[in-house]
Design a protein around this motif. Structure first.
Motif, mmCIF file in Angstrom:
data_model
loop_
_atom_site.group_PDB
_atom_site.id
_atom_site.type_symbol
_atom_site.label_atom_id
_atom_site.label_comp_id
_atom_site.label_asym_id
_atom_site.label_seq_id
_atom_site.Cartn_x
_atom_site.Cartn_y
_atom_site.Cartn_z
ATOM 1 N N THR A 38 0.926 -1.438 0.003
ATOM 2 C CA THR A 38 0.007 -0.017 -0.094
ATOM 3 C C THR A 38 0.653 1.272 -0.195
ATOM 4 O O THR A 38 0.253 2.503 -0.361
ATOM 5 C CB THR A 38 -0.787 -0.047 1.145
ATOM 6 O OG1 THR A 38 -0.173 -0.150 2.333
ATOM 7 C CG2 THR A 38 -1.849 -1.137 1.179
ATOM 8 N N HIS A 39 1.936 1.241 0.361
ATOM 9 C CA HIS A 39 2.890 2.303 0.455
ATOM 10 C C HIS A 39 4.325 2.226 -0.304
ATOM 11 O O HIS A 39 5.243 3.193 0.302
ATOM 12 C CB HIS A 39 3.342 2.646 1.867
ATOM 13 C CG HIS A 39 2.178 3.097 2.781
ATOM 14 N ND1 HIS A 39 1.239 2.229 3.276
ATOM 15 C CD2 HIS A 39 1.412 4.412 3.088
ATOM 16 C CE1 HIS A 39 0.103 2.645 3.822
ATOM 17 N NE2 HIS A 39 0.280 4.050 3.583
ATOM 18 N N GLY A 40 4.330 1.333 -1.236
ATOM 19 C CA GLY A 40 5.476 1.146 -1.860
ATOM 20 C C GLY A 40 5.985 2.429 -2.648
ATOM 21 O O GLY A 40 5.248 3.002 -3.325
ATOM 22 N N GLY A 41 7.432 2.696 -2.476
ATOM 23 C CA GLY A 41 7.914 3.948 -2.943
ATOM 24 C C GLY A 41 8.034 5.157 -2.068
ATOM 25 O O GLY A 41 8.666 6.200 -2.448
ATOM 26 N N SER A 42 7.025 5.069 -1.090
ATOM 27 C CA SER A 42 6.912 6.327 -0.028
ATOM 28 C C SER A 42 7.881 6.103 0.887
ATOM 29 O O SER A 42 8.479 5.099 1.163
ATOM 30 C CB SER A 42 5.540 6.380 0.251
ATOM 31 O OG SER A 42 5.137 5.097 1.149
ATOM 32 N N ALA A 43 7.828 7.042 2.091
ATOM 33 C CA ALA A 43 8.862 7.149 2.946
ATOM 34 C C ALA A 43 8.341 5.879 4.063
ATOM 35 O O ALA A 43 8.934 5.249 4.381
ATOM 36 C CB ALA A 43 8.748 8.212 3.818
ATOM 37 N N VAL A 44 7.303 5.672 4.129
ATOM 38 C CA VAL A 44 6.572 4.395 4.998
ATOM 39 C C VAL A 44 6.774 3.163 4.260
ATOM 40 O O VAL A 44 7.431 2.221 4.884
ATOM 41 C CB VAL A 44 4.860 4.625 4.961
ATOM 42 C CG1 VAL A 44 4.480 3.281 5.723
ATOM 43 C CG2 VAL A 44 4.616 5.880 5.602
ATOM 44 N N GLY A 45 6.784 2.988 2.939
ATOM 45 C CA GLY A 45 7.169 1.733 2.263
ATOM 46 C C GLY A 45 8.843 1.428 2.442
ATOM 47 O O GLY A 45 9.040 0.382 2.467
ATOM 48 N N ASP A 46 9.443 2.476 2.202
ATOM 49 C CA ASP A 46 11.057 2.373 2.590
ATOM 50 C C ASP A 46 11.417 1.839 3.974
ATOM 51 O O ASP A 46 12.268 1.076 4.197
ATOM 52 C CB ASP A 46 11.682 3.780 2.141
ATOM 53 C CG ASP A 46 11.718 4.078 0.908
ATOM 54 O OD1 ASP A 46 11.098 3.093 -0.070
ATOM 55 O OD2 ASP A 46 11.781 5.171 0.411
ATOM 56 N N ALA A 47 10.453 2.167 4.837
ATOM 57 C CA ALA A 47 10.743 1.763 6.276
ATOM 58 C C ALA A 47 9.652 0.991 6.752
ATOM 59 O O ALA A 47 9.558 0.684 8.023
ATOM 60 C CB ALA A 47 10.706 3.221 7.184
ATOM 61 N N VAL A 51 8.661 0.009 10.654
ATOM 62 C CA VAL A 51 7.391 0.229 11.012
ATOM 63 C C VAL A 51 6.675 -1.027 11.493
ATOM 64 O O VAL A 51 6.036 -0.947 12.758
ATOM 65 C CB VAL A 51 6.652 0.881 9.905
ATOM 66 C CG1 VAL A 51 5.145 1.175 10.468
ATOM 67 C CG2 VAL A 51 7.057 2.237 9.573
ATOM 68 N N ALA A 52 6.826 -2.165 10.864
ATOM 69 C CA ALA A 52 5.989 -3.435 11.215
ATOM 70 C C ALA A 52 6.736 -3.779 12.706
ATOM 71 O O ALA A 52 5.831 -4.102 13.480
ATOM 72 C CB ALA A 52 6.383 -4.527 10.227
ATOM 73 N N VAL A 53 8.051 -3.679 12.796
ATOM 74 C CA VAL A 53 8.566 -4.317 14.138
ATOM 75 C C VAL A 53 8.246 -3.311 15.094
ATOM 76 O O VAL A 53 7.717 -3.573 16.308
ATOM 77 C CB VAL A 53 10.153 -4.197 14.055
ATOM 78 C CG1 VAL A 53 10.614 -4.288 15.314
ATOM 79 C CG2 VAL A 53 10.692 -5.438 13.067
ATOM 80 N N ALA A 54 8.392 -1.789 14.900
ATOM 81 C CA ALA A 54 8.019 -0.809 15.785
ATOM 82 C C ALA A 54 6.448 -1.237 16.454
ATOM 83 O O ALA A 54 6.071 -1.111 17.826
ATOM 84 C CB ALA A 54 8.122 0.345 15.355
ATOM 85 N N THR A 55 5.516 -1.205 15.450
ATOM 86 C CA THR A 55 4.157 -1.451 15.655
ATOM 87 C C THR A 55 3.826 -2.628 16.421
ATOM 88 O O THR A 55 3.067 -2.588 17.409
ATOM 89 C CB THR A 55 3.352 -1.424 14.365
ATOM 90 O OG1 THR A 55 3.660 -0.059 13.499
ATOM 91 C CG2 THR A 55 1.757 -1.390 14.686
ATOM 92 N N TYR A 217 8.067 5.251 14.408
ATOM 93 C CA TYR A 217 7.917 4.195 13.409
ATOM 94 C C TYR A 217 6.761 3.565 13.676
ATOM 95 O O TYR A 217 6.287 2.727 13.076
ATOM 96 C CB TYR A 217 9.089 3.290 13.682
ATOM 97 C CG TYR A 217 10.211 3.799 12.766
ATOM 98 C CD1 TYR A 217 10.208 4.013 11.282
ATOM 99 C CD2 TYR A 217 11.384 3.852 13.208
ATOM 100 C CE1 TYR A 217 11.299 4.349 10.593
ATOM 101 C CE2 TYR A 217 12.841 4.442 12.527
ATOM 102 C CZ TYR A 217 12.502 4.805 11.196
ATOM 103 O OH TYR A 217 13.804 5.027 10.395
ATOM 104 N N ILE A 218 5.993 3.995 14.880
ATOM 105 C CA ILE A 218 4.835 3.202 15.068
ATOM 106 C C ILE A 218 3.548 3.741 14.518
ATOM 107 O O ILE A 218 3.395 4.898 14.590
ATOM 108 C CB ILE A 218 4.329 3.434 16.635
ATOM 109 C CG1 ILE A 218 5.550 2.784 17.645
ATOM 110 C CG2 ILE A 218 3.208 2.791 17.209
ATOM 111 C CD1 ILE A 218 5.567 3.224 19.097
ATOM 112 N N ASP A 219 2.938 2.721 13.754
ATOM 113 C CA ASP A 219 1.682 3.212 13.054
ATOM 114 C C ASP A 219 0.411 3.129 14.041
ATOM 115 O O ASP A 219 0.259 1.828 14.340
ATOM 116 C CB ASP A 219 1.550 2.256 11.757
ATOM 117 C CG ASP A 219 0.251 2.576 11.031
ATOM 118 O OD1 ASP A 219 -0.734 3.089 11.399
ATOM 119 O OD2 ASP A 219 0.393 2.292 9.667
ATOM 120 N N LEU A 220 -0.034 4.162 14.314
ATOM 121 C CA LEU A 220 -1.040 4.052 15.435
ATOM 122 C C LEU A 220 -2.354 3.446 15.233
ATOM 123 O O LEU A 220 -2.891 2.915 15.724
ATOM 124 C CB LEU A 220 -1.365 5.651 16.025
ATOM 125 C CG LEU A 220 -0.061 6.219 16.452
ATOM 126 C CD1 LEU A 220 -0.292 7.741 17.033
ATOM 127 C CD2 LEU A 220 0.560 5.550 17.806
#
Length: 267
Positions: A38-47, A51-55, A217-220
């Motif tokens: 869903t976020h490929g190529g964006s800052a979220v996709g790059d991280a 983000v997955a680990v932190a969330t 990095y936490i996706d709330l």
């Protein structure tokens, strides 16, 4: 996206209360895949991996806390084994989370895969894990508790998986039943989850401008949906606490680790 996360949060709740996973083994691969899609190529996709680990680490605060309460009410938590490790796990979580932020997402992903593979092989090849035991759990020595607790906290926070992958095999070899070993994994995940989440949020606050609804990095939003699903799963699975045959419980634990490893290799 959110219905998918709700479903897998539900599965995470089941694995948390029955296997002590803390949700990480379910949440990290799923959220990583969703973020890439869903976020490929964006800052979220790059991280995506960070983000997955932190969330996942943040979700564990709620999942492991609820599962601990359920196991405590059932009388299955070996608190004499848990208490000596809690402080050391909290200390170890700080460098573990900091290391995950310092490395690229690919490094964290392959570290996750490598550790899973080693754990699976160790549980299969080393005698004792799948054998039922009625022995008394051996008490901790001071230095062993310090070394084990710090290592558990660091590795669990680095990978965002909770303490199950280390504490369950360790407790089994110290004479614990699968019920006691998985029950202990939940309270032992709590200090790591609290300290690790704070570290992921604070250290990455300025370095990871991922937009609204992110604390570092936490996706709330994803965290909230996963917590709701986890709560539902824990409520459902709590009725089986202490009722799964020991050998079946141990073998199911290994099978679940293999499934997660396969998912991470395929993604």
């Amino acid at each position: 996206m959110y219905f998918l996360l709700l479903f897998f949060g539900f599965l995470a709740g089941i694995t948390t209360v029955l296997f002590g996973f803390g949700g990480g083994f379910v949440v990290v691969p799923v959220l990583y895949s969703v973020l890439l899609a869903t976020h490929g190529g964006s800052a979220v996709g790059d991280a995506a991996m960070q983000v997955a680990v932190a969330t996942s680490t943040c979700v564990m605060i709620f999942g492991a806390g609820l599962a601990t309460l359920r196991h405590h009410k059932a009388g299955t938590v070996p608190w004499d084994q848990v208490r000596p490790l809690l402080g050391y796990i909290a200390v170890g979580a700080i460098p573990g989370a900091a290391a995950a932020l310092a490395l690229s997402g690919d490094w964290v992903r392959w570290a996750f895969i490598f550790y899973l593979g080693v754990t699976i092989l160790d549980n299969i090849l080393r005698p004792g894990f799948t054998q039922e035991t009625a022995a008394r759990i051996r008490p901790w020595g001071r230095w062993m508790a310090a070394a084990a607790g710090t290592a558990i906290g660091a590795i669990a926070a680095f990978l965002g998986v909770g303490g199950s992958v280390m504490t369950v095999p360790l407790m089994r070899r110290r004479g614990a039943s699968m019920t006691a070993a998985t029950a202990a994994a939940n309270p032992l995940s709590l200090p790591m989850a609290v300290v690790g989440s704070a570290t992921y949020a604070l250290l990455a606050w300025n370095d990871a401008p991922l937009g609204a609804w992110h604390a570092g990095y936490i996706d709330l939003r994803a965290c909230l949906v996963l917590v709701v699903g986890s709560w539902l799963g824990i409520r459902l699975a709590s009725r089986w606490i202490g009722k799964i045959p020991d050998r079946l419980h141990a073998r199911a634990y290994i099978v679940l680790l293999c499934i997660v490893l396969l998912v991470m290799l395929v993604v």
